[in-house]
Motif scaffolding. Structure first.
Motif, PDB file in Angstrom:
ATOM      1  N   LEU A 105      41.764  56.962  72.688  1.00 31.55           N
ATOM      2  CA  LEU A 105      40.506  56.244  72.473  1.00 31.55           C
ATOM      3  C   LEU A 105      40.181  55.337  73.656  1.00 31.55           C
ATOM      4  O   LEU A 105      39.025  55.253  74.095  1.00 31.55           O
ATOM      5  N   VAL A 109      36.713  55.787  75.911  1.00 35.11           N
ATOM      6  CA  VAL A 109      35.713  54.735  76.077  1.00 35.11           C
ATOM      7  C   VAL A 109      35.526  54.391  77.555  1.00 35.11           C
ATOM      8  O   VAL A 109      34.394  54.271  78.048  1.00 35.11           O
ATOM      9  N   ASN A 110      36.612  54.252  78.266  1.00 34.70           N
ATOM     10  CA  ASN A 110      36.524  53.902  79.685  1.00 34.70           C
ATOM     11  C   ASN A 110      35.848  54.989  80.500  1.00 34.70           C
ATOM     12  O   ASN A 110      34.997  54.697  81.345  1.00 34.70           O
ATOM     13  N   ILE A 112      33.729  57.311  79.540  1.00 38.97           N
ATOM     14  CA  ILE A 112      32.296  57.393  79.221  1.00 38.97           C
ATOM     15  C   ILE A 112      31.526  56.295  79.954  1.00 38.97           C
ATOM     16  O   ILE A 112      30.474  56.549  80.570  1.00 38.97           O
ATOM     17  N   LEU A 113      32.029  55.067  79.903  1.00 37.34           N
ATOM     18  CA  LEU A 113      31.356  53.963  80.584  1.00 37.34           C
ATOM     19  C   LEU A 113      31.361  54.153  82.101  1.00 37.34           C
ATOM     20  O   LEU A 113      30.346  53.912  82.778  1.00 37.34           O
ATOM     21  N   THR A 195      39.026  46.792  79.786  1.00 37.62           N
ATOM     22  CA  THR A 195      38.027  47.847  79.978  1.00 37.62           C
ATOM     23  C   THR A 195      37.029  47.440  81.048  1.00 37.62           C
ATOM     24  O   THR A 195      36.662  48.257  81.915  1.00 37.62           O
TER      25      THR A 195
END
Length: 328
Positions: A105, A109-110, A112-113, A195
């Motif tokens: 996860l 998240v990282n 995608i950003l 992040t």
């Protein structure tokens, strides 16, 4: 010996041996063999360096994962082979699977950003004037060039509880409850800062490379699209994106690998805390191996981490190759 026709390439010199068939001369055959071996000889130093620097430590780590090694065995130089006992303990416990899910996860998240923001900045670079582009590129290169530990130390200072710049600014803006807020007191807030740090460090790579990719797009395609009445969105969809798709796939692949093994940022910021709630697999392997002095256990976790990363990347590569075949 046959005489070639005027104006034609005689090719390799051929010699007749008695009444038998013609064979290439020894010199021509030797040159052909040398030409065929040249690419392999050029690759040989890189292959040897890879085997020595990566292959040998990997083999040693695999061997260590089948041993029970702690400080007592290490000092006494005693080797205790345990077979798959370390792997059974790791795979049979809930902690390993919780950390694995957390790592996946966290990576998702990282990435995608990073890809979203890096792509936007890369497209912005392509639209800016020369002076502003150079100014922004210098800032990106400086952020990219900062060492990982130095950048992590700066973020620790920015998000410090009492004298941090972030808490001071938020307090001045009206969020007075943030004046003494501890960003390392909870799992969510710690991951938020880490992040932010990883995304900030990774955006320059994506943005600069995407800008470089946009420079390869022929201008005539945009002119043709404008003559057909295409707006900005249609030009991006039909011209820009098809050219950038291979770059985006390759960069996403690299970012998945880089973020998944982001040990330095996570460990240096809060050592996987609070209460080991921000440990990802590389940090988990280090703490179990070096911190708790269960070296065999740590080796087993690190090898399983490698297998999981290979599984994720192979799945992604299969998707990329399938899409490439569909386009053909």
């Amino acid at each position: 010996m046959e005489t070639p026709l005027p104006g034609t390439d005689p090719g390799p010199v051929k010699v007749k041996t008695g009444g038998g068939p013609e064979i290439p001369s020894a010199r021509a055959a030797k040159a052909a063999r040398r030409k065929a071996l040249t690419p392999y000889l050029l690759l040989l130093p890189a292959v040897v360096a890879t085997l020595v620097l990566l292959g040998w430590p990997l083999v040693k780590n695999l061997v260590l994962s089948f041993q029970n090694l702690n400080m007592r065995q290490f000092i006494q130089r005693v080797t205790e082979w345990t077979g798959f006992h370390n792997y059974q303990d790791v795979l049979g416990g809930e902690e390993f699977w919780r950390v694995t899910l957390r790592s996946v996860l966290f990576t998702g998240v990282n990435v995608i950003l990073i890809m979203a923001l890096g792509s936007l900045i890369g497209l912005l670079l392509a639209r800016l004037g020369r002076r502003m582009r150079v100014f922004l590129l210098i800032g990106l290169v400086l952020a990219w060039a900062m060492p990982v530990i130095a950048a992590t130390t700066v973020y620790q200072w920015l998000f410090a509880e009492r004298f941090g710049v972030v808490n001071y600014v938020l307090d001045k803006l009206g969020w007075h409850s943030m004046a003494d807020f501890s960003w390392t007191s909870s799992q969510l807030s710690t991951f938020f800062v880490i992040t932010w740090l990883i995304v900030w460090q990774s955006i320059p790579f994506v943005a600069i490379n995407l800008y470089a990719a946009t420079t390869t797009i022929p201008k005539e395609l945009y002119e043709a699209a404008s003559l057909d009445g295409a707006g900005a969105w249609k030009s991006f969809k039909n011209v820009t994106f098809p050219f950038l798709r291979p770059f985006l796939f390759a960069t996403t692949f690299l970012e998945v690998i880089w973020v998944f093994k982001a040990f330095a940022q996570v460990f240096a910021f809060n050592q996987g805390g609070p209460d080991r709630l921000t440990e990802i697999l590389p940090v988990y392997a280090y703490i179990e191996g070096m911190g708790n002095q269960h070296f065999g256990m740590g080796a087993a976790i690190s090898f399983l981490t490698l297998l999981i990363l290979l599984g994720l990347t192979s799945y992604y590569l299969r998707i990329v190759l399938k899409q490439g075949e569909d386009e053909l």
